[in-house]
Scaffold this motif. Structure first.
Motif, mmCIF file in Angstrom:
data_model
loop_
_atom_site.group_PDB
_atom_site.id
_atom_site.type_symbol
_atom_site.label_atom_id
_atom_site.label_comp_id
_atom_site.label_asym_id
_atom_site.label_seq_id
_atom_site.Cartn_x
_atom_site.Cartn_y
_atom_site.Cartn_z
ATOM 1 N N LEU A 90 -0.936 22.344 29.959
ATOM 2 C CA LEU A 90 0.126 21.305 29.661
ATOM 3 C C LEU A 90 1.000 20.911 30.713
ATOM 4 O O LEU A 90 1.488 19.854 31.083
ATOM 5 C CB LEU A 90 0.910 22.026 28.555
ATOM 6 C CG LEU A 90 1.888 20.960 27.709
ATOM 7 C CD1 LEU A 90 1.361 20.032 26.953
ATOM 8 C CD2 LEU A 90 2.775 22.186 26.648
ATOM 9 N N VAL A 91 1.121 22.104 31.597
ATOM 10 C CA VAL A 91 2.258 21.813 32.471
ATOM 11 C C VAL A 91 1.701 20.529 33.513
ATOM 12 O O VAL A 91 2.584 19.765 34.384
ATOM 13 C CB VAL A 91 2.518 22.985 33.399
ATOM 14 C CG1 VAL A 91 3.416 22.571 34.648
ATOM 15 C CG2 VAL A 91 3.594 23.946 32.455
ATOM 16 N N GLY A 92 0.483 20.642 33.722
ATOM 17 C CA GLY A 92 0.044 19.275 34.594
ATOM 18 C C GLY A 92 0.465 18.062 34.320
ATOM 19 O O GLY A 92 0.615 17.304 35.070
ATOM 20 N N PHE A 93 0.729 17.830 33.032
ATOM 21 C CA PHE A 93 1.217 16.603 32.546
ATOM 22 C C PHE A 93 2.473 16.127 33.083
ATOM 23 O O PHE A 93 2.997 14.987 33.024
ATOM 24 C CB PHE A 93 1.127 16.266 31.090
ATOM 25 C CG PHE A 93 -0.487 16.446 30.531
ATOM 26 C CD1 PHE A 93 -1.287 15.119 30.882
ATOM 27 C CD2 PHE A 93 -1.025 17.506 30.182
ATOM 28 C CE1 PHE A 93 -2.427 15.260 30.367
ATOM 29 C CE2 PHE A 93 -2.330 17.347 29.701
ATOM 30 C CZ PHE A 93 -3.084 16.134 29.973
ATOM 31 N N MET A 94 3.289 17.489 33.233
ATOM 32 C CA MET A 94 4.800 17.166 33.848
ATOM 33 C C MET A 94 4.570 16.562 35.416
ATOM 34 O O MET A 94 5.143 15.734 35.824
ATOM 35 C CB MET A 94 5.369 18.586 34.082
ATOM 36 C CG MET A 94 5.714 19.246 32.653
ATOM 37 S SD MET A 94 6.707 20.719 33.006
ATOM 38 C CE MET A 94 7.080 21.352 31.462
ATOM 39 N N THR A 151 -3.172 11.761 34.680
ATOM 40 C CA THR A 151 -4.476 12.750 34.470
ATOM 41 C C THR A 151 -5.041 12.786 36.194
ATOM 42 O O THR A 151 -5.780 13.600 36.338
ATOM 43 C CB THR A 151 -5.559 11.937 33.922
ATOM 44 O OG1 THR A 151 -5.997 10.633 34.397
ATOM 45 C CG2 THR A 151 -5.104 12.002 32.373
ATOM 46 N N ALA A 152 -4.192 12.235 36.979
ATOM 47 C CA ALA A 152 -4.937 12.666 38.674
ATOM 48 C C ALA A 152 -4.795 13.871 38.939
ATOM 49 O O ALA A 152 -5.616 14.271 39.796
ATOM 50 C CB ALA A 152 -3.927 11.327 39.549
ATOM 51 N N TRP A 153 -3.782 14.693 38.625
ATOM 52 C CA TRP A 153 -3.550 15.875 39.090
ATOM 53 C C TRP A 153 -4.762 16.961 38.786
ATOM 54 O O TRP A 153 -5.118 17.818 39.608
ATOM 55 C CB TRP A 153 -2.222 16.520 38.384
ATOM 56 C CG TRP A 153 -2.408 16.383 36.968
ATOM 57 C CD1 TRP A 153 -1.896 15.333 36.146
ATOM 58 C CD2 TRP A 153 -2.989 17.344 36.015
ATOM 59 N NE1 TRP A 153 -2.163 15.900 34.763
ATOM 60 C CE2 TRP A 153 -2.986 17.044 34.705
ATOM 61 C CE3 TRP A 153 -3.614 18.623 36.376
ATOM 62 C CZ2 TRP A 153 -3.259 17.898 33.678
ATOM 63 C CZ3 TRP A 153 -4.064 19.436 35.310
ATOM 64 C CH2 TRP A 153 -3.961 19.024 33.811
ATOM 65 N N HIS A 154 -5.453 16.388 37.890
ATOM 66 C CA HIS A 154 -6.826 17.380 37.153
ATOM 67 C C HIS A 154 -7.931 17.245 38.198
ATOM 68 O O HIS A 154 -8.793 18.155 38.500
ATOM 69 C CB HIS A 154 -7.282 16.664 35.772
ATOM 70 C CG HIS A 154 -7.954 17.706 35.323
ATOM 71 N ND1 HIS A 154 -9.557 17.504 35.390
ATOM 72 C CD2 HIS A 154 -7.797 18.861 34.459
ATOM 73 C CE1 HIS A 154 -10.224 18.605 34.494
ATOM 74 N NE2 HIS A 154 -9.011 19.327 34.119
ATOM 75 N N ALA A 155 -7.725 16.343 39.226
ATOM 76 C CA ALA A 155 -9.028 16.186 40.149
ATOM 77 C C ALA A 155 -8.592 17.346 41.159
ATOM 78 O O ALA A 155 -9.602 17.529 42.102
ATOM 79 C CB ALA A 155 -8.908 14.919 40.751
ATOM 80 N N ASP A 156 -7.740 17.939 41.281
ATOM 81 C CA ASP A 156 -7.350 18.987 42.430
ATOM 82 C C ASP A 156 -7.181 20.244 41.695
ATOM 83 O O ASP A 156 -6.435 20.839 40.893
ATOM 84 C CB ASP A 156 -5.848 18.637 42.924
ATOM 85 C CG ASP A 156 -5.511 19.377 44.006
ATOM 86 O OD1 ASP A 156 -6.286 20.629 44.119
ATOM 87 O OD2 ASP A 156 -4.837 19.228 45.020
ATOM 88 N N GLU A 157 -8.234 21.145 42.233
ATOM 89 C CA GLU A 157 -8.680 22.420 41.456
ATOM 90 C C GLU A 157 -7.290 23.203 41.692
ATOM 91 O O GLU A 157 -7.001 24.172 40.868
ATOM 92 C CB GLU A 157 -9.846 23.321 41.801
ATOM 93 C CG GLU A 157 -11.225 22.246 41.417
ATOM 94 C CD GLU A 157 -12.250 22.929 41.433
ATOM 95 O OE1 GLU A 157 -12.231 24.164 42.517
ATOM 96 O OE2 GLU A 157 -13.256 22.471 41.536
ATOM 97 N N GLN A 158 -6.404 23.117 42.847
ATOM 98 C CA GLN A 158 -5.496 24.151 43.304
ATOM 99 C C GLN A 158 -4.572 23.876 42.321
ATOM 100 O O GLN A 158 -3.705 24.607 41.848
ATOM 101 C CB GLN A 158 -5.093 23.926 44.680
ATOM 102 C CG GLN A 158 -4.288 24.738 45.125
ATOM 103 C CD GLN A 158 -3.765 24.312 46.547
ATOM 104 O OE1 GLN A 158 -3.330 25.299 47.405
ATOM 105 N NE2 GLN A 158 -3.998 23.403 47.321
#
Length: 238
Positions: free
Chosen positions: A140-144, A153-160
């Motif tokens: 959930l925090v990824g959407f922040m 959703t671009a953050w999801h491409a980075d595993e780190q």
């Protein structure tokens, strides 16, 4: 300066790390010290009045009045009313459960127990939701992070970044899980008759205060410790 693919130059985040982005978003979501106080005051008023007077209607009316006073102050100052409204919604839902219990013939103790039920259900649902977002790999925090970078959703491409956001989401889940695991059995025991209702209501009232912002702040302290390392870039270098 290079731009993130698909994100306009004006939408580029000013923060250089994901940790900085999340810190900024958490500060905004919590509303600072004032927002935390405003969210907690009506609940504290209700709980203390019930424990000292055992007058359920009085406790409900005074807690609503306290929230309304805070709301009027916000309106006069022309600042955000979000946190006061959240508190009013919480009281309103609790009052609805109390009304339902009364319509079914419940006495004052049954109605007082009903007031605490929405909080237990809410925390249980929220804990399950956040845990599921981690399990499926979309914490959930990824959407922040996405709300700041301009691409949800671009953050999801980075595993780190995904790993960092998963840690933070689990930390947000912990307070909700603790509340359910501790308060749930007390409520169930009182509802089944195996625990004295007065004892249960007192315990639930005290725990609602103790497990409110103090527990939330403990989780946030853990999040800030993780965020303090500032090592996860918002965007990959070209």
């Amino acid at each position: 300066m290079s731009e993130t693919p698909g994100v306009p130059a004006t939408a580029q985040p000013s923060e250089t790390t994901v940790e900085a982005v999340v810190r900024a978003q958490l500060a905004k979501a919590l509303g600072g010290r004032r927002g935390m106080v405003e969210a907690a005051v009506p609940t504290i008023v209700f709980t203390l009045l019930w424990l000292t007077t055992r007058e359920l209607r009085l406790a409900l009316i005074v807690s609503v009045a306290a929230a309304v006073v805070l709301l009027v102050v916000r309106l006069v100052q022309r600042t955000t009313v979000q946190f006061v409204v959240n508190a009013l919604v919480g009281i309103g839902i609790g009052w609805l459960f109390v009304t339902i219990a009364a319509s079914r013939g419940g006495d004052a103790d049954d109605q007082a127990l009903a007031y605490f039920l929405p909080g237990i259900i809410y925390n249980g649902g929220y804990a399950v939701l956040m845990a599921l977002t981690c399990i499926v790999g979309w914490p959930l925090v990824g959407f922040m992070v996405g709300s700041v970078t301009g691409d949800p959703t671009a953050w999801h491409a980075d595993e780190q970044v995904v790993r960092l956001c998963a840690k933070l989401t689990w930390l947000l889940t912990l307070p909700c899980l603790v509340r359910v695991l501790v308060q749930g059995p007390i409520w169930l025991a009182a509802n089944s008759g195996s625990l004295d209702v007065d004892t249960a209501v007192a315990a639930l009232g005290i725990l609602k205060i103790a497990f409110g912002w103090p527990l939330q702040l403990a989780a946030l302290a853990g999040m800030l410790w993780v965020l303090g390392r500032n090592k996860t870039p918002v965007q990959q270098p070209a």
